[in-house]
Design an enzyme around this catalytic site. Structure first.
Site, PDB file in Angstrom:
ATOM      1  N   ARG A  88       0.794  -1.154   0.085  1.00  0.00           N
ATOM      2  CA  ARG A  88       0.054  -0.031  -0.063  1.00  0.00           C
ATOM      3  C   ARG A  88       0.961   1.131  -0.098  1.00  0.00           C
ATOM      4  O   ARG A  88       0.450   2.331   0.105  1.00  0.00           O
ATOM      5  CB  ARG A  88      -0.899   0.091   1.271  1.00  0.00           C
ATOM      6  CG  ARG A  88      -2.154   0.057   1.066  1.00  0.00           C
ATOM      7  CD  ARG A  88      -2.841  -0.056   2.440  1.00  0.00           C
ATOM      8  NE  ARG A  88      -4.451   0.221   2.350  1.00  0.00           N
ATOM      9  CZ  ARG A  88      -5.219  -0.799   2.472  1.00  0.00           C
ATOM     10  NH1 ARG A  88      -4.740  -2.125   2.336  1.00  0.00           N
ATOM     11  NH2 ARG A  88      -6.359  -0.510   2.532  1.00  0.00           N
ATOM     12  N   ARG A 167      -9.895   7.545   4.005  1.00  0.00           N
ATOM     13  CA  ARG A 167      -8.999   6.331   3.562  1.00  0.00           C
ATOM     14  C   ARG A 167      -8.730   6.882   1.895  1.00  0.00           C
ATOM     15  O   ARG A 167      -7.710   6.444   1.442  1.00  0.00           O
ATOM     16  CB  ARG A 167     -10.083   5.227   3.567  1.00  0.00           C
ATOM     17  CG  ARG A 167      -9.992   4.480   4.742  1.00  0.00           C
ATOM     18  CD  ARG A 167     -11.198   3.792   5.166  1.00  0.00           C
ATOM     19  NE  ARG A 167     -11.326   2.543   4.477  1.00  0.00           N
ATOM     20  CZ  ARG A 167     -12.302   1.942   4.233  1.00  0.00           C
ATOM     21  NH1 ARG A 167     -13.431   2.078   4.926  1.00  0.00           N
ATOM     22  NH2 ARG A 167     -12.315   0.872   3.710  1.00  0.00           N
TER      23      ARG A 167
END
Ligand code: AP5
Ligand code: MG
Length: 219
Positions: A88, A167
């Site tokens: 990520r 997010r």
């Protein structure tokens, strides 16, 4: 087959991962599910991760790299695995390389932010298996109950609109650049990695067929 799915929160990584793991007989390594299990069990990792996840931020690279490296070293990953939610950050992607973990295939599922916010408000989650549904787009056979166990489905703690928007912000800053990272890698002459981007706004079955066609080409 060693592969990863890239994509924003709610892009459909978990939905497609469960089909890929069944079709290809490889384990799904979902870092989000591993963290939620750690939170539920109250382990030291879970205690560290909970507030970070609830705020829509990323757990530290060191913790995540250690977690994934240990998981990939387990015997069931010897013939391949599917990463869902890792890497990520560029540090995590580099760590795979320094640990000698070579990916064969990276598939990015692309969905615009506005679609994501709508999807998340309707997502239903089965805590003990990680199975996901959607009230409209992928409803369970019986409203509010998991298809396999009949247990109740719940909303994930981080699926409220404020956290989803945070997010998404973190995704654009830290994770989206990995698409260019892997594309550049795939374009290097002789490099074994393949990189694909697919449109994640189509219906779930259509995306499944597209992924299947890509993976059959790779296998
Ligand atoms: P994680 O659990 O990985 O969350 P995420 O990346 O935000 O992704 P989601 O699980 O929310 O979405 P998804 O892409 O799996 O979509 P789904 O298939 O469910 O991570 C959670 C947290 O853990 C992070 O915020 C972070 O704090 C931490 N973390 C995890 N990994 C980390 C790492 N490597 N480093 C640092 N921190 C880490 O689908 C969503 C909904 O849409 C469902 O309702 C589904 O039914 C529906 N849907 C799916 N496809 C379609 C479609 N084509 N059309 C319509 N609806 C669809
Ligand atoms: Mg998921």
């Amino acid at each position: 087959m060693r592969m990863t799915l890239l994509g924003a929160p709610g892009a459909g990584k978990g939905t497609q991962a469960s089909f890929i793991t069944q079709t290809f007989g490889i384990p799904q390594i979902s870092t989000g599910e591993m963290l939620r299990a750690a939170v539920k069990a109250g382990t030291p990792l879970g205690l560290k991760a909970k507030a970070i996840m609830d705020a829509g931020q990323l757990v530290s690279d060191d913790l995540m790299i250690e977690l994934v490296a240990k998981r990939i070293a387990e015997p069931d990953c010897a013939k391949g695995f599917l990463l869902d939610g890792f890497p990520r950050t560029e540090v995590q992607a580099q760590a795979l390389i320094t640990h000698g973990i070579q990916l064969d295939c990276v598939i990015e599922i692309n969905v615009p932010d506005d679609d994501i916010v709508e999807r998340m408000s309707g997502r239903l989650w089965h805590p003990s298996s990680g199975r996901v549904y959607h009230r409209t787009f992928n409803p369970p056979k019986q409203a509010g109950l998991d298809d396999i166990t009949g247990e109740p489905l719940v909303q994930r703690a981080d699926d409220n609109e404020v956290t989803v928007r945070e997010r998404l912000k973190v995704y654009h800053q830290q994770t989206k650049p990995l698409a260019a990272f892997y594309q550049a890698m795939a374009e290097q002459p002789g490099h074994p990695i393949a990189f694909y981007t697919i449109d994640g706004t189509a219906d779930i079955d259509h995306i499944r067929q597209q992924i299947l066609a890509l993976l059959q080409k790779e296998a």
